[in-house]
Write a protein that holds these residues in place. Structure first.
Motif, PDB file in Angstrom:
ATOM      1  N   SER A 244     -40.451 -31.018  44.837  1.00 21.57           N
ATOM      2  CA  SER A 244     -41.529 -31.043  43.836  1.00 21.57           C
ATOM      3  C   SER A 244     -42.088 -29.656  43.535  1.00 21.57           C
ATOM      4  O   SER A 244     -42.986 -29.525  42.696  1.00 21.57           O
ATOM      5  N   SER A 245     -41.579 -28.620  44.200  1.00 22.62           N
ATOM      6  CA  SER A 245     -42.208 -27.298  44.063  1.00 22.62           C
ATOM      7  C   SER A 245     -41.267 -26.224  44.626  1.00 22.62           C
ATOM      8  O   SER A 245     -40.341 -26.534  45.380  1.00 22.62           O
TER       9      SER A 245
ATOM     10  N   ILE B 175     -38.906 -23.547  46.196  1.00 19.17           N
ATOM     11  CA  ILE B 175     -37.461 -23.387  46.431  1.00 19.17           C
ATOM     12  C   ILE B 175     -36.720 -24.695  46.134  1.00 19.17           C
ATOM     13  O   ILE B 175     -35.658 -24.686  45.501  1.00 19.17           O
TER      14      ILE B 175
ATOM     15  N   ARG C 250     -43.619 -35.911  48.179  1.00 23.03           N
ATOM     16  CA  ARG C 250     -44.724 -36.876  48.128  1.00 23.03           C
ATOM     17  C   ARG C 250     -45.326 -36.983  46.739  1.00 23.03           C
ATOM     18  O   ARG C 250     -45.800 -38.034  46.334  1.00 23.03           O
ATOM     19  N   ARG C 251     -45.342 -35.871  45.977  1.00 23.94           N
ATOM     20  CA  ARG C 251     -46.055 -35.885  44.684  1.00 23.94           C
ATOM     21  C   ARG C 251     -45.154 -36.399  43.559  1.00 23.94           C
ATOM     22  O   ARG C 251     -44.397 -35.626  42.944  1.00 23.94           O
TER      23      ARG C 251
ATOM     24  N   ASP D  24     -42.310 -39.271  52.196  1.00 20.06           N
ATOM     25  CA  ASP D  24     -42.930 -38.402  53.194  1.00 20.06           C
ATOM     26  C   ASP D  24     -41.899 -38.236  54.308  1.00 20.06           C
ATOM     27  O   ASP D  24     -41.524 -39.218  54.970  1.00 20.06           O
ATOM     28  N   VAL D  25     -41.442 -37.016  54.536  1.00 19.20           N
ATOM     29  CA  VAL D  25     -40.351 -36.803  55.501  1.00 19.20           C
ATOM     30  C   VAL D  25     -40.793 -37.052  56.945  1.00 19.20           C
ATOM     31  O   VAL D  25     -39.961 -37.068  57.847  1.00 19.20           O
TER      32      VAL D  25
ATOM     33  N   ASN E 195     -35.393 -29.195  52.962  1.00 19.20           N
ATOM     34  CA  ASN E 195     -36.154 -28.027  52.497  1.00 19.20           C
ATOM     35  C   ASN E 195     -37.663 -28.241  52.668  1.00 19.20           C
ATOM     36  O   ASN E 195     -38.413 -27.267  52.789  1.00 19.20           O
TER      37      ASN E 195
ATOM     38  N   TYR F 210     -45.481 -22.856  63.148  1.00 23.52           N
ATOM     39  CA  TYR F 210     -44.537 -22.578  62.058  1.00 23.52           C
ATOM     40  C   TYR F 210     -43.309 -21.831  62.594  1.00 23.52           C
ATOM     41  O   TYR F 210     -42.170 -22.250  62.362  1.00 23.52           O
TER      42      TYR F 210
ATOM     43  N   LYS G  54     -39.369 -23.312  62.951  1.00 19.45           N
ATOM     44  CA  LYS G  54     -38.235 -22.705  62.231  1.00 19.45           C
ATOM     45  C   LYS G  54     -37.152 -22.268  63.207  1.00 19.45           C
ATOM     46  O   LYS G  54     -35.968 -22.278  62.882  1.00 19.45           O
TER      47      LYS G  54
ATOM     48  N   VAL H 217     -40.677 -15.578  49.633  1.00 21.40           N
ATOM     49  CA  VAL H 217     -40.198 -16.013  48.317  1.00 21.40           C
ATOM     50  C   VAL H 217     -41.440 -16.502  47.567  1.00 21.40           C
ATOM     51  O   VAL H 217     -42.296 -17.179  48.159  1.00 21.40           O
TER      52      VAL H 217
ATOM     53  N   THR I  93     -43.580 -18.659  46.077  1.00 16.49           N
ATOM     54  CA  THR I  93     -43.840 -20.093  45.885  1.00 16.49           C
ATOM     55  C   THR I  93     -45.276 -20.377  46.348  1.00 16.49           C
ATOM     56  O   THR I  93     -45.879 -19.532  47.009  1.00 16.49           O
TER      57      THR I  93
HETATM   58  N1  LIG Z   1     -41.678 -19.284  50.236  1.00 17.15           N
HETATM   59  C1  LIG Z   1     -41.428 -18.592  51.307  1.00 17.15           C
HETATM   60  O1  LIG Z   1     -41.786 -17.405  51.420  1.00 17.15           O
HETATM   61  C2  LIG Z   1     -40.654 -19.211  52.429  1.00 17.15           C
HETATM   62  C3  LIG Z   1     -40.150 -18.374  53.435  1.00 17.15           C
HETATM   63  C4  LIG Z   1     -39.438 -18.922  54.483  1.00 17.15           C
HETATM   64  C5  LIG Z   1     -39.204 -20.289  54.522  1.00 17.15           C
HETATM   65  N2  LIG Z   1     -39.714 -21.083  53.550  1.00 17.15           N
HETATM   66  C6  LIG Z   1     -39.456 -22.535  53.650  1.00 17.15           C
HETATM   67  O2  LIG Z   1     -38.921 -22.995  52.438  1.00 17.15           O
HETATM   68  C7  LIG Z   1     -39.179 -24.382  52.311  1.00 17.15           C
HETATM   69  C8  LIG Z   1     -39.708 -24.664  50.908  1.00 17.15           C
HETATM   70  O3  LIG Z   1     -40.986 -24.092  50.772  1.00 17.15           O
HETATM   71  P1  LIG Z   1     -41.490 -23.400  49.437  1.00 17.15           P
HETATM   72  O4  LIG Z   1     -41.618 -21.972  49.701  1.00 17.15           O
HETATM   73  O5  LIG Z   1     -40.670 -23.856  48.293  1.00 17.15           O
HETATM   74  O6  LIG Z   1     -42.984 -23.989  49.391  1.00 17.15           O
HETATM   75  P2  LIG Z   1     -43.668 -25.079  48.448  1.00 17.15           P
HETATM   76  O7  LIG Z   1     -43.549 -24.661  47.037  1.00 17.15           O
HETATM   77  O8  LIG Z   1     -45.008 -25.301  49.035  1.00 17.15           O
HETATM   78  O9  LIG Z   1     -42.756 -26.378  48.662  1.00 17.15           O
HETATM   79  C9  LIG Z   1     -42.848 -27.187  49.795  1.00 17.15           C
HETATM   80  C10 LIG Z   1     -42.236 -28.529  49.444  1.00 17.15           C
HETATM   81  O10 LIG Z   1     -42.233 -29.357  50.619  1.00 17.15           O
HETATM   82  C11 LIG Z   1     -42.712 -30.630  50.242  1.00 17.15           C
HETATM   83  N3  LIG Z   1     -43.318 -31.301  51.391  1.00 17.15           N
HETATM   84  C12 LIG Z   1     -44.269 -30.827  52.239  1.00 17.15           C
HETATM   85  N4  LIG Z   1     -44.578 -31.760  53.144  1.00 17.15           N
HETATM   86  C13 LIG Z   1     -43.805 -32.852  52.872  1.00 17.15           C
HETATM   87  C14 LIG Z   1     -43.676 -34.148  53.443  1.00 17.15           C
HETATM   88  N5  LIG Z   1     -44.398 -34.526  54.504  1.00 17.15           N
HETATM   89  N6  LIG Z   1     -42.781 -34.995  52.903  1.00 17.15           N
HETATM   90  C15 LIG Z   1     -42.040 -34.637  51.837  1.00 17.15           C
HETATM   91  N7  LIG Z   1     -42.113 -33.439  51.243  1.00 17.15           N
HETATM   92  C16 LIG Z   1     -42.994 -32.560  51.746  1.00 17.15           C
HETATM   93  C17 LIG Z   1     -43.733 -30.362  49.133  1.00 17.15           C
HETATM   94  O11 LIG Z   1     -43.832 -31.509  48.302  1.00 17.15           O
HETATM   95  P3  LIG Z   1     -45.055 -32.554  48.296  1.00 17.15           P
HETATM   96  O12 LIG Z   1     -46.301 -31.805  48.651  1.00 17.15           O
HETATM   97  O13 LIG Z   1     -45.018 -33.081  46.912  1.00 17.15           O
HETATM   98  O14 LIG Z   1     -44.676 -33.572  49.309  1.00 17.15           O
HETATM   99  C18 LIG Z   1     -43.018 -29.255  48.370  1.00 17.15           C
HETATM  100  O15 LIG Z   1     -42.116 -29.803  47.441  1.00 17.15           O
HETATM  101  C19 LIG Z   1     -40.184 -24.732  53.430  1.00 17.15           C
HETATM  102  O16 LIG Z   1     -39.503 -25.347  54.487  1.00 17.15           O
HETATM  103  C20 LIG Z   1     -40.704 -23.385  53.857  1.00 17.15           C
HETATM  104  O17 LIG Z   1     -41.148 -23.371  55.189  1.00 17.15           O
HETATM  105  C21 LIG Z   1     -40.435 -20.573  52.500  1.00 17.15           C
END
Ligand SMILES: NC(=O)c1ccc[n+]([C@@H]2O[C@H](COP(=O)([O-])OP(=O)(O)OC[C@H]3O[C@@H](n4cnc5c(N)ncnc54)[C@H](OP(=O)(O)O)[C@@H]3O)[C@@H](O)[C@H]2O)c1
Length: 255
Positions: free
Chosen positions: A13-14, A16, A36-37, A61-62, A88, A153, A157, A186, A188
């Motif tokens: 939903s958001s 990556i 979830r959204r 919800d994962v 993800n 966190y 990971k 990244v 986001t």
């Molecule tokens: N951005 C960075 O700098 C970065 C760096 C290293 C690793 N990561 C990892 O990359 C992955 C994606 O994150 P992002 O950066 O794209 O952040 P984001 O935009 O906040 O996306 C997170 C996604 O996870 C979903 N989510 C969270 N809790 C959930 C649940 N209980 N059930 C189902 N979906 C759930 C959210 O959707 P809903 O809220 O709609 O459920 C959202 O779609 C994450 O694992 C994050 O730890 C990100």
């Protein structure tokens, strides 16, 4: 693996996950979009259709293993199988170390570790039978660095990277790839406050790189490349020096 046709993505939903959905949709894939959204998934689904993909949205919800299992079964039935499953979904945040409650850290551990096993394991028997497929987890550079205030966190990971390292030799026997992706910053919504001052890659560029490494079956991919150097330097550094340095750098949680 030829061009993947059936791809399931959590956290679509958001950020990556959303960009991975578009990247696979452009390649004509049937994409399972879980988060979830539901209202955001609807918008992203429509865009995936416009790009030439076949989206199937799932409100999920994962943290719920039964819901993950039935969602995987539904996707396999409707898409006609599974080529790639990408765990993800993830949340950030600090441990709440002085809050007197384990709620904050446990929510991070539950989502970022159990959310990965809940969403991937239901696909593995099908991949084993068909003798092909790829499971992917989005770990983090933070999994190589014990970050103050963010033990939940960082450790989550590390844990998923370790789980993948353990699964890899077994799953290889069935021609199933296990790809661990470790991004640095990244751009986001998960990156908040002072952390947004760090240089960031766009989620779109990140997703295109990830599609390529998933296709290749790279074991562990640290992105972008300067973070490989950082990880290597930290590995060589004595823990006392790391501790001294990191204490100076992080006087409060990255919010
Ligand atoms: N951005 C960075 O700098 C970065 C760096 C290293 C690793 N990561 C990892 O990359 C992955 C994606 O994150 P992002 O950066 O794209 O952040 P984001 O935009 O906040 O996306 C997170 C996604 O996870 C979903 N989510 C969270 N809790 C959930 C649940 N209980 N059930 C189902 N979906 C759930 C959210 O959707 P809903 O809220 O709609 O459920 C959202 O779609 C994450 O694992 C994050 O730890 C990100």
């Amino acid at each position: 693996m030829n061009s993947p046709k059936k791809v399931f993505i959590t956290g679509a939903s958001s950020g990556i996950g959303e960009q991975l959905a578009y990247a696979y949709a452009k390649r004509g894939a049937c994409v399972g979009l879980a988060a979830r959204r539901a209202e955001l998934l609807k918008i992203i689904s429509d865009k995936c259709s416009d790009l030439g993909g076949k989206p199937i949205p799932y409100q999920l919800d994962v943290q719920d293993p039964e819901a993950c299992k039935s969602t995987a079964e539904d996707f396999i039935r409707n898409a006609g199988g599974i080529d790639i499953a990408i765990a993800n979904a993830g949340i950030g945040g600090d441990d709440g170390l002085f809050s007197g409650s384990s709620d904050q850290i446990n929510a991070i551990l539950n989502t970022n570790i159990l959310g990965v096993t809940n969403s991937l394991i239901p696909f593995i028997p099908v991949m084993k039978n068909q003798k092909s497929g790829a499971v992917v987890c989005i770990s983090s550079v933070a999994g190589f660095l014990p970050l103050p205030y963010h033990g939940g966190y960082s450790s989550a990971k590390t844990a998923i990277r370790m789980i993948f390292d353990s699964w890899r030799p077994t799953l290889q026997k069935y021609n199933i790839k296990t790809v661990t992706i470790c991004p640095g910053f990244v751009d986001t919504p998960i990156v908040k406050g002072s952390a947004r001052k760090f240089p960031m890659k766009s989620a779109e560029d990140a997703a295109e790189s990830f599609v390529r490494v998933i296709q290749k079956g790279t074991f562990t991919f640290i992105y972008p490349w300067p973070y490989r150097l950082l990880v290597w330097l930290v590995k060589l550094m004595p823990i006392r020096i790391y501790n001294w340095m990191i204490k100076k750098m992080f006087s409060k949680p990255i919010t």
